[in-house]
Design a protein around this motif. Structure first.
Motif, PDB file in Angstrom:
ATOM      1  N   LYS A 106      -2.947   1.068  15.645  1.00  0.00           N
ATOM      2  CA  LYS A 106      -2.082  -0.007  15.172  1.00  0.00           C
ATOM      3  C   LYS A 106      -1.644   0.366  13.757  1.00  0.00           C
ATOM      4  N   MET A 107      -0.814  -0.474  13.149  1.00  0.00           N
ATOM      5  CA  MET A 107      -0.253  -0.150  11.843  1.00  0.00           C
ATOM      6  C   MET A 107      -0.677  -1.196  10.803  1.00  0.00           C
ATOM      7  N   ASP A 108      -1.985  -1.451  10.740  1.00  0.00           N
ATOM      8  CA  ASP A 108      -2.536  -2.374   9.741  1.00  0.00           C
ATOM      9  C   ASP A 108      -2.234  -1.815   8.344  1.00  0.00           C
ATOM     10  N   GLN A 109      -1.466  -2.561   7.558  1.00  0.00           N
ATOM     11  CA  GLN A 109      -1.098  -2.092   6.217  1.00  0.00           C
ATOM     12  C   GLN A 109      -2.160  -2.416   5.168  1.00  0.00           C
ATOM     13  N   PHE A 110      -3.161  -3.223   5.549  1.00  0.00           N
ATOM     14  CA  PHE A 110      -4.235  -3.574   4.623  1.00  0.00           C
ATOM     15  C   PHE A 110      -5.602  -3.413   5.297  1.00  0.00           C
ATOM     16  N   PRO A 111      -5.875  -2.215   5.847  1.00  0.00           N
ATOM     17  CA  PRO A 111      -7.149  -2.016   6.552  1.00  0.00           C
ATOM     18  C   PRO A 111      -8.330  -2.101   5.594  1.00  0.00           C
ATOM     19  N   LEU A 112      -9.463  -2.507   6.129  1.00  0.00           N
ATOM     20  CA  LEU A 112     -10.643  -2.683   5.283  1.00  0.00           C
ATOM     21  C   LEU A 112     -11.092  -1.373   4.657  1.00  0.00           C
ATOM     22  N   ASP A 113     -10.879  -0.254   5.351  1.00  0.00           N
ATOM     23  CA  ASP A 113     -11.293   1.040   4.798  1.00  0.00           C
ATOM     24  C   ASP A 113     -10.136   1.765   4.095  1.00  0.00           C
ATOM     25  N   ARG A 114      -8.982   1.080   3.986  1.00  0.00           N
ATOM     26  CA  ARG A 114      -7.801   1.613   3.298  1.00  0.00           C
ATOM     27  C   ARG A 114      -7.261   2.898   3.947  1.00  0.00           C
ATOM     28  N   ARG A 115      -7.590   3.109   5.175  1.00  0.00           N
ATOM     29  CA  ARG A 115      -7.127   4.290   5.897  1.00  0.00           C
ATOM     30  C   ARG A 115      -6.027   3.848   6.864  1.00  0.00           C
ATOM     31  N   VAL A 116      -4.792   4.013   6.462  1.00  0.00           N
ATOM     32  CA  VAL A 116      -3.664   3.538   7.258  1.00  0.00           C
ATOM     33  C   VAL A 116      -3.225   4.612   8.243  1.00  0.00           C
ATOM     34  N   THR A 117      -2.487   4.178   9.261  1.00  0.00           N
ATOM     35  CA  THR A 117      -1.856   5.132  10.170  1.00  0.00           C
ATOM     36  C   THR A 117      -0.847   5.969   9.386  1.00  0.00           C
ATOM     37  N   ASP A 118      -0.936   7.275   9.544  1.00  0.00           N
ATOM     38  CA  ASP A 118      -0.126   8.198   8.736  1.00  0.00           C
ATOM     39  C   ASP A 118       1.282   8.301   9.324  1.00  0.00           C
ATOM     40  N   LEU A 119       2.125   7.349   8.960  1.00  0.00           N
ATOM     41  CA  LEU A 119       3.490   7.343   9.479  1.00  0.00           C
ATOM     42  C   LEU A 119       4.325   8.477   8.893  1.00  0.00           C
ATOM     43  N   ARG A 120       3.949   8.967   7.713  1.00  0.00           N
ATOM     44  CA  ARG A 120       4.663  10.120   7.155  1.00  0.00           C
ATOM     45  C   ARG A 120       4.480  11.333   8.060  1.00  0.00           C
ATOM     46  N   ALA A 121       3.260  11.510   8.600  1.00  0.00           N
ATOM     47  CA  ALA A 121       3.020  12.619   9.521  1.00  0.00           C
ATOM     48  C   ALA A 121       3.807  12.407  10.816  1.00  0.00           C
ATOM     49  N   PHE A 122       3.849  11.153  11.306  1.00  0.00           N
ATOM     50  CA  PHE A 122       4.647  10.862  12.498  1.00  0.00           C
ATOM     51  C   PHE A 122       6.114  11.240  12.252  1.00  0.00           C
ATOM     52  N   ALA A 123       6.647  10.853  11.080  1.00  0.00           N
ATOM     53  CA  ALA A 123       8.048  11.147  10.773  1.00  0.00           C
ATOM     54  C   ALA A 123       8.279  12.650  10.643  1.00  0.00           C
ATOM     55  N   ARG A 124       7.343  13.335  10.010  1.00  0.00           N
ATOM     56  CA  ARG A 124       7.472  14.794   9.857  1.00  0.00           C
ATOM     57  C   ARG A 124       7.489  15.480  11.213  1.00  0.00           C
ATOM     58  N   LEU A 125       6.597  15.041  12.108  1.00  0.00           N
ATOM     59  CA  LEU A 125       6.581  15.607  13.454  1.00  0.00           C
ATOM     60  C   LEU A 125       7.880  15.283  14.186  1.00  0.00           C
ATOM     61  N   GLY A 126       8.400  14.071  13.929  1.00  0.00           N
ATOM     62  CA  GLY A 126       9.670  13.710  14.537  1.00  0.00           C
ATOM     63  C   GLY A 126      10.807  14.603  14.081  1.00  0.00           C
ATOM     64  N   GLU A 127      10.784  14.965  12.793  1.00  0.00           N
ATOM     65  CA  GLU A 127      11.804  15.878  12.283  1.00  0.00           C
ATOM     66  C   GLU A 127      11.672  17.262  12.911  1.00  0.00           C
ATOM     67  N   GLU A 128      10.423  17.656  13.171  1.00  0.00           N
ATOM     68  CA  GLU A 128      10.183  18.951  13.815  1.00  0.00           C
ATOM     69  C   GLU A 128      10.639  18.919  15.268  1.00  0.00           C
ATOM     70  N   GLY A 129      10.536  17.720  15.882  1.00  0.00           N
ATOM     71  CA  GLY A 129      10.989  17.560  17.262  1.00  0.00           C
ATOM     72  C   GLY A 129       9.839  17.319  18.223  1.00  0.00           C
ATOM     73  N   VAL A 130       9.602  16.061  18.577  1.00  0.00           N
ATOM     74  CA  VAL A 130       8.545  15.716  19.532  1.00  0.00           C
ATOM     75  C   VAL A 130       9.150  15.690  20.931  1.00  0.00           C
ATOM     76  N   ASP A 131       8.692  16.589  21.777  1.00  0.00           N
ATOM     77  CA  ASP A 131       9.241  16.703  23.123  1.00  0.00           C
ATOM     78  C   ASP A 131       8.651  15.676  24.085  1.00  0.00           C
ATOM     79  N   LEU A 132       7.414  15.268  23.835  1.00  0.00           N
ATOM     80  CA  LEU A 132       6.785  14.249  24.679  1.00  0.00           C
ATOM     81  C   LEU A 132       5.870  13.403  23.814  1.00  0.00           C
ATOM     82  N   PHE A 133       6.045  12.084  23.892  1.00  0.00           N
ATOM     83  CA  PHE A 133       5.299  11.126  23.079  1.00  0.00           C
ATOM     84  C   PHE A 133       4.450  10.279  24.020  1.00  0.00           C
TER      85      PHE A 133
END
Length: 563
Positions: free
Chosen positions: A177-204
């Motif tokens: 999920k995309m909890d922006q205020f997680p208790l452990d402050r470890r958020v989903t890395d959307l920057r990595a998702f976007a970077r992979l998207g720029e590289e080209g994700v063939d199957l999600f």
């Protein structure tokens, strides 16, 4: 080996080109649980997750349900690794059964996930070959170049995995999920998702569990006021039931109990084990002196006691269910508050409401998702999924982890964000999806039925035997005919056994004979003449034998005949 339904299964699959990638989900599609996906490339296999599905009421006597390993069984030597996205049972629970068939398959995962699976494997007497990874790292596993990405979930240390091969890039979210205020402050890395998207994700491959839920999943931290209210208003003991792996949820309970001057005890083997692991590794912070053992807790007044236990899904052998059934040393009384701090898994509704009713019967105030905000989901809702599709921009989409309605809703979301309708694939367990030249399509199917773990046997139970169990009081029945010398109490000949609800030839009844003879000898020594009393002694002896040897509690019908 039992398999669900009568789906057509193709005996042959088309050859996979050298630049192709084959994806075969063996569990997790059309159901909540049993998550397991096999990737094949260049003659090698990579497995992502290997979980269990928990039985429903119409599957009595079944402990857990496994994916069907038939398709990979003759190619176990080709498996380069099992990647575990996180430590929930529906993603790691099947690993011990796969490693029984080849113990040296490397198991890859984050620190907490590996700690949980290592503890589980220790109970199975398996020492695994493990590789610890962290978000941001890349590891080559055979022909699979794997990159690990941080995702937020209801358990710490969750990972998504991007798999690079000659066929392209596959991104598997795991549960997230995309909890922006997680208790452990470890958020989903959307920057990595976007970077992979720029590289080209063939199957999600995308978590579908909450695809029908509009908007965004609320933050775990928003439960704090509801939990605080439970502790502030609870006049007696507070008993909290949760999954044994919900570290974040249990952290909030510990913090609130500490703030209200209560002591805490963990109840249930898996709860004690997992919280010990989480604490040792630094994922759970326990104030000094807060957690004590049950005996120390018994000396405190009720308003100073908090118990944290398993059983939030109504599991019959879990601590909370046993408390509700008056089959546990902890007795529910007037003034107790019971907090069910987990989601309601589809299929468990009847069992959960039965437990709630019984707890209420004994005087407890039961707080649950239906009457208070005491649970938030660990899965992305529709708004979060649409956001991910928009930043990843995948060529093909395969919704995973959900029932049919969830998979359909997820595919519809992908299409609405611009994925071509013929590129949003709704598959089922056993479907074979080939990614070739940038296009994913279903090319066949393999066996992917339900494999039942029944006490000490794997795959032995069948739909027919489950039907017999349901008919015969869900536990089976054993009739024993004993011909006995009334003077000595000795068996004149070996007893006759008639059993229903057990697998043929699965039980050696000869091992019960010493227990029967011991009971008869005891009756003769005590000069017990009443036939009903003698039969009751035999019944108890055979019942104890059945539970000890086979973890079953069948109906026992002894028939004593004088020689």
């Amino acid at each position: 080996m039992s398999r669900r339904g009568s789906r057509r299964r193709d005996s042959g699959l088309p050859p996979l080109p050298a630049n192709g990638l084959r994806i075969v989900p063996l569990g997790g599609l059309g159901e909540i649980g049993r998550n397991m996906t096999v990737f094949e490339h260049a003659g090698r296999l990579l497995i992502v997750d290997c979980g269990v599905l928990f039985p429903e009421e119409h599957q009595p006597g079944v402990d857990v349900i496994l994916p069907d390993f038939t398709w990979i069984r003759d190619r176990l030597d080709k498996i380069d690794a099992i990647i575990l996205t996180h430590g929930h049972e529906d993603h790691i629970g099947g690993v011990p059964y796969l490693l029984r068939e080849r113990p040296d398959i490397p198991v890859v995962g984050s620190k907490l996930t590996l700690a949980f699976i290592e503890a589980k494997l220790k109970e199975h007497r398996i020492t695994p070959v493990t590789t610890e990874v962290q978000e941001g790292q890349r590891r080559r596993l055979g022909p699979f170049d794997c990159e690990f990405v941080a995702v937020n979930h209801s358990i710490p240390d969750g990972l998504a995995v991007a798999i690079r091969t000659a066929a392209g890039i596959v991104l598997h979210t795991g549960d997230f999920k995309m909890d922006q205020f997680p208790l452990d402050r470890r958020v989903t890395d959307l920057r990595a998702f976007a970077r992979l998207g720029e590289e080209g994700v063939d199957l999600f491959l995308v978590d579908s569990t909450n695809a029908e839920v509009p908007g965004f999943t609320i933050s775990e931290g928003e439960l704090a006021p509801a939990i605080e209210t439970v502790f502030r208003t609870g006049a007696g003991r507070v008993i909290v039931s949760s999954f044994a792996s919900h570290v974040h949820r249990i952290q909030q309970v510990l913090d609130t109990a500490h703030a209200h001057g209560r002591k805490v005890a963990f109840v249930g083997r898996s709860m004690v084990r997992n919280m010990g692991i989480a604490s040792d590794l630094g994922y759970l912070t326990i104030p000094k002196g807060l957690v004590v053992d049950l005996k120390a807790l018994e000396r405190l007044p009720a308003n100073k006691i908090t118990l944290i236990c398993t059983g939030s899904q109504g599991e019959p052998l879990a601590a909370l269910s046993r408390m509700a059934n008056r089959d546990h040393p902890i007795r529910i009384t007037e003034g107790d508050t019971v907090l069910l701090a987990s989601s309601l898994i589809p299929g468990n509704e009847n069992a959960i409401y039965r437990v709630i009713n019984e707890l209420t019967r004994w005087g407890a105030n039961v707080v649950h998702k239906g009457n208070a905000k005491v649970h938030v989901s660990g899965h992305a809702s529709a708004g979060e999924l649409a956001y991910c599709y928009n930043i990843v921009r995948p060529t093909n989409v395969l919704p995973v982890h959900g029932e049919w309605r969830h998979l359909r809703a997820n595919a519809d979301l992908a299409i609405r964000t611009g994925v071509a309708p013929d590129r949003a694939i709704i598959a089922e367990d056993g479907s074979v999806i080939d990614l070739i030249d940038g296009r994913a399509s279903i090319t066949g199917s393999v066996p992917a039925g339900l494999v039942y773990v029944d006490a000490m046997t794997v795959g032995g139970a069948t739909e027919e035997s489950l039907h017999v169990r349901r008919t015969l009081a869900e536990e089976g029945v054993i009739t024993i005919v004993c011909i006995v010398d009334p003077d000595t109490g000795q068996l004149s000949e070996k007893p006759d056994f008639l059993a229903h609800g057990f697998e043929p030839d699965a039980i050696d009844f000869d091992t019960a004979v010493p227990s029967i003879q011991k009971a008869l000898t005891s009756a003769a020594r005590e000069n017990i003449q009443d036939l009903d009393q003698i039969e009751e002694l035999v019944r108890r002896a055979v019942s104890a034998w059945a539970h000890r040897q086979h973890r079953r509690s069948p109906l026992i019908i002894p028939v004593i005949v004088d020689a």
